[in-house]
Design a protein around this motif. Structure first.
Motif, mmCIF file in Angstrom:
data_model
loop_
_atom_site.group_PDB
_atom_site.id
_atom_site.type_symbol
_atom_site.label_atom_id
_atom_site.label_comp_id
_atom_site.label_asym_id
_atom_site.label_seq_id
_atom_site.Cartn_x
_atom_site.Cartn_y
_atom_site.Cartn_z
ATOM 1 N N ALA A 15 -1.787 -9.006 1.797
ATOM 2 C CA ALA A 15 -0.880 -9.222 0.846
ATOM 3 C C ALA A 15 0.567 -9.182 1.482
ATOM 4 C CB ALA A 15 -1.143 -8.047 -0.239
ATOM 5 N N PHE A 16 0.619 -8.328 2.461
ATOM 6 C CA PHE A 16 1.897 -8.301 3.217
ATOM 7 C C PHE A 16 2.326 -9.528 4.076
ATOM 8 C CE2 PHE A 16 1.192 -3.443 3.126
ATOM 9 C CZ PHE A 16 2.253 -3.423 2.039
ATOM 10 N N THR A 17 1.010 -10.063 4.751
ATOM 11 C CA THR A 17 1.180 -11.264 5.528
ATOM 12 C C THR A 17 1.720 -12.534 4.526
ATOM 13 O OG1 THR A 17 -0.556 -10.550 7.009
ATOM 14 C CG2 THR A 17 -0.098 -12.940 6.868
ATOM 15 N N LEU A 18 1.332 -12.615 3.389
ATOM 16 C CA LEU A 18 1.553 -13.596 2.492
ATOM 17 C C LEU A 18 2.764 -13.460 1.850
ATOM 18 C CD1 LEU A 18 -1.665 -14.445 0.240
ATOM 19 C CD2 LEU A 18 -0.496 -15.818 2.196
ATOM 20 N N THR A 19 3.402 -12.156 1.415
ATOM 21 C CA THR A 19 4.630 -11.782 1.039
ATOM 22 C C THR A 19 5.702 -12.195 2.104
ATOM 23 O OG1 THR A 19 3.671 -10.291 -0.321
ATOM 24 C CG2 THR A 19 6.042 -10.156 0.074
ATOM 25 N N ALA A 20 5.315 -11.926 3.325
ATOM 26 C CA ALA A 20 6.310 -12.184 4.468
ATOM 27 C C ALA A 20 6.422 -13.651 4.815
ATOM 28 C CB ALA A 20 5.582 -11.673 5.920
ATOM 29 N N VAL A 21 5.530 -14.463 4.537
ATOM 30 C CA VAL A 21 5.625 -15.912 4.788
ATOM 31 C C VAL A 21 6.399 -16.333 3.507
ATOM 32 C CG1 VAL A 21 4.525 -18.116 4.611
ATOM 33 C CG2 VAL A 21 3.556 -16.123 5.737
ATOM 34 N N GLY A 22 6.857 -15.488 2.571
ATOM 35 C CA GLY A 22 7.833 -15.889 1.630
ATOM 36 C C GLY A 22 7.067 -16.441 0.109
ATOM 37 N N GLN A 23 6.014 -16.017 0.084
ATOM 38 C CA GLN A 23 5.008 -16.554 -1.251
ATOM 39 C C GLN A 23 5.179 -15.173 -2.171
ATOM 40 O OE1 GLN A 23 1.254 -17.890 -0.080
ATOM 41 N NE2 GLN A 23 2.148 -19.712 0.683
ATOM 42 N N ASP A 24 5.123 -15.532 -3.350
ATOM 43 C CA ASP A 24 4.942 -14.392 -4.175
ATOM 44 C C ASP A 24 3.337 -14.199 -4.540
ATOM 45 O OD1 ASP A 24 7.842 -13.948 -4.616
ATOM 46 O OD2 ASP A 24 8.050 -15.264 -6.313
ATOM 47 N N LEU A 25 3.075 -13.172 -4.654
ATOM 48 C CA LEU A 25 1.671 -12.899 -4.548
ATOM 49 C C LEU A 25 1.263 -12.146 -5.784
ATOM 50 C CD1 LEU A 25 -1.083 -13.269 -3.057
ATOM 51 C CD2 LEU A 25 -0.646 -10.996 -2.426
ATOM 52 N N SER A 26 0.252 -12.686 -6.640
ATOM 53 C CA SER A 26 0.123 -12.072 -8.061
ATOM 54 C C SER A 26 -1.552 -11.503 -7.907
ATOM 55 C CB SER A 26 0.197 -13.036 -9.185
ATOM 56 O OG SER A 26 -0.033 -12.490 -10.315
ATOM 57 N N ILE A 27 -1.735 -10.381 -8.046
ATOM 58 C CA ILE A 27 -3.080 -9.946 -7.897
ATOM 59 C C ILE A 27 -3.549 -9.037 -9.254
ATOM 60 C CG2 ILE A 27 -4.536 -8.365 -6.553
ATOM 61 C CD1 ILE A 27 -2.935 -8.721 -4.255
ATOM 62 N N GLY A 28 -4.606 -9.449 -9.672
ATOM 63 C CA GLY A 28 -5.288 -8.794 -10.899
ATOM 64 C C GLY A 28 -6.417 -7.937 -10.357
ATOM 65 N N TYR A 29 -6.769 -7.046 -11.263
ATOM 66 C CA TYR A 29 -8.136 -6.439 -10.945
ATOM 67 C C TYR A 29 -9.142 -6.061 -12.026
ATOM 68 C CZ TYR A 29 -5.696 -2.254 -12.761
ATOM 69 O OH TYR A 29 -5.114 -1.478 -13.470
ATOM 70 N N MET A 30 -9.979 -5.968 -11.950
ATOM 71 C CA MET A 30 -11.107 -5.782 -12.899
ATOM 72 C C MET A 30 -12.256 -4.939 -12.701
ATOM 73 S SD MET A 30 -13.426 -9.228 -13.133
ATOM 74 C CE MET A 30 -14.449 -8.241 -13.964
ATOM 75 N N ASN A 31 -13.011 -4.324 -13.527
ATOM 76 C CA ASN A 31 -14.224 -3.551 -13.424
ATOM 77 C C ASN A 31 -15.384 -4.248 -13.714
ATOM 78 O OD1 ASN A 31 -16.231 -1.836 -13.506
ATOM 79 N ND2 ASN A 31 -14.823 -0.007 -14.133
ATOM 80 N N PRO A 32 -15.978 -4.929 -12.967
ATOM 81 C CA PRO A 32 -17.406 -5.593 -13.408
ATOM 82 C C PRO A 32 -18.346 -4.676 -13.930
ATOM 83 C CG PRO A 32 -16.779 -5.975 -10.845
ATOM 84 C CD PRO A 32 -15.929 -5.084 -11.249
ATOM 85 N N GLN A 33 -18.653 -3.704 -13.573
ATOM 86 C CA GLN A 33 -19.799 -2.797 -14.149
ATOM 87 C C GLN A 33 -19.392 -2.402 -15.644
ATOM 88 O OE1 GLN A 33 -22.352 -2.185 -12.638
ATOM 89 N NE2 GLN A 33 -21.651 -3.181 -10.928
ATOM 90 N N GLU A 34 -18.160 -2.357 -15.949
ATOM 91 C CA GLU A 34 -17.621 -2.188 -17.250
ATOM 92 C C GLU A 34 -18.119 -3.376 -18.003
ATOM 93 O OE1 GLU A 34 -13.518 -1.412 -19.873
ATOM 94 O OE2 GLU A 34 -13.592 -0.642 -17.997
ATOM 95 N N VAL A 35 -17.644 -4.575 -17.556
ATOM 96 C CA VAL A 35 -18.210 -6.041 -18.193
ATOM 97 C C VAL A 35 -19.552 -5.993 -18.162
ATOM 98 C CG1 VAL A 35 -18.089 -8.533 -17.909
ATOM 99 C CG2 VAL A 35 -15.965 -7.053 -17.419
ATOM 100 N N LEU A 36 -20.416 -5.629 -17.470
ATOM 101 C CA LEU A 36 -21.652 -5.979 -17.469
ATOM 102 C C LEU A 36 -22.414 -4.882 -18.591
ATOM 103 C CD1 LEU A 36 -22.815 -6.244 -13.686
ATOM 104 C CD2 LEU A 36 -22.889 -7.908 -15.567
ATOM 105 N N SER A 37 -21.828 -3.538 -18.501
ATOM 106 C CA SER A 37 -22.175 -2.713 -19.411
ATOM 107 C C SER A 37 -22.222 -3.036 -20.862
ATOM 108 C CB SER A 37 -21.737 -1.389 -19.279
ATOM 109 O OG SER A 37 -20.243 -1.135 -19.405
ATOM 110 N N GLN A 38 -21.106 -3.823 -21.299
ATOM 111 C CA GLN A 38 -20.789 -3.950 -22.484
ATOM 112 C C GLN A 38 -21.308 -5.473 -23.239
ATOM 113 O OE1 GLN A 38 -16.762 -3.488 -23.576
ATOM 114 N NE2 GLN A 38 -16.664 -2.001 -22.123
#
Length: 177
Positions: A15-38
């Protein structure tokens, strides 16, 4: 623990490498176990897998019972056998015991393979839902909230809208209907 730190360090370095290059970085996250359980189809898959496991367990129990009976018969008759006959029977029992252990290992592999076969369509759908959600939210990356061992990778996010777990689940449920 080391793997978790290494993974976190890699993500941060990336993330720091990409940001240093001047690109905006957009990162999401999720919990696959929660998805599977539902997911509603998860219960059907678990039932199929449990049925398969029970079938294999019964096979193993039959072989184990037969082996125990052979050992018991040998122990009862050993006193009346010649040394050569005892040695031959012991070798047969040792071979049979080895075959029983190999059968147990084979069954474990079969169960693991069956689980993979049954879960593959769900994992494929989840991958597609993650990709579609990432595109819809203009995310460059979607991280797993926790490792396979349940250790947390994302400890804090200033922006809760980066958690795309519910969006992925909603997308998967809408595709299955």
């Amino acid at each position: 623990m080391f793997r978790k730190l290494l993974a976190t360090a890699f993500v941060l370095l990336f993330a720091f490498t990409l940001t240093a290059v001047g690109q905006d970085l957009s990162i999401g996250y999720m919990n696959p176990q929660e998805v599977l359980s539902q997911l509603p189809e998860r219960a059907d898959i678990e039932q199929q897998l449990n049925s398969f496991i029970q079938e294999k367990r019964s096979e193993l129990e039959r072989e184990s019972t037969a082996f125990q009976q052979a050992v018991s018969t040998y122990q009862q008759n050993a006193a009346s056998m010649s040394e050569q006959e005892q040695q031959k029977r012991e070798e047969e029992l040792a071979t049979r015991e080895q075959e029983l252990m190999e059968m147990q290992q084979s069954i474990q592999q079969q169960v693991q393979q069956r689980r993979s076969e049954l879960m593959a369509p769900i994992y494929n759908r989840m991958d597609q839902a993650i990709a579609a959600t990432a595109e819809a939210n203009n995310l460059d990356f979607v991280l797993n909230e926790a490792t396979g061992m349940g250790e947390t990778i994302i400890y804090y996010s200033a922006d809760q809208k980066l958690n795309v777990t519910q969006q992925v689940l909603d997308r998967m449920n809408s595709e299955s209907n």
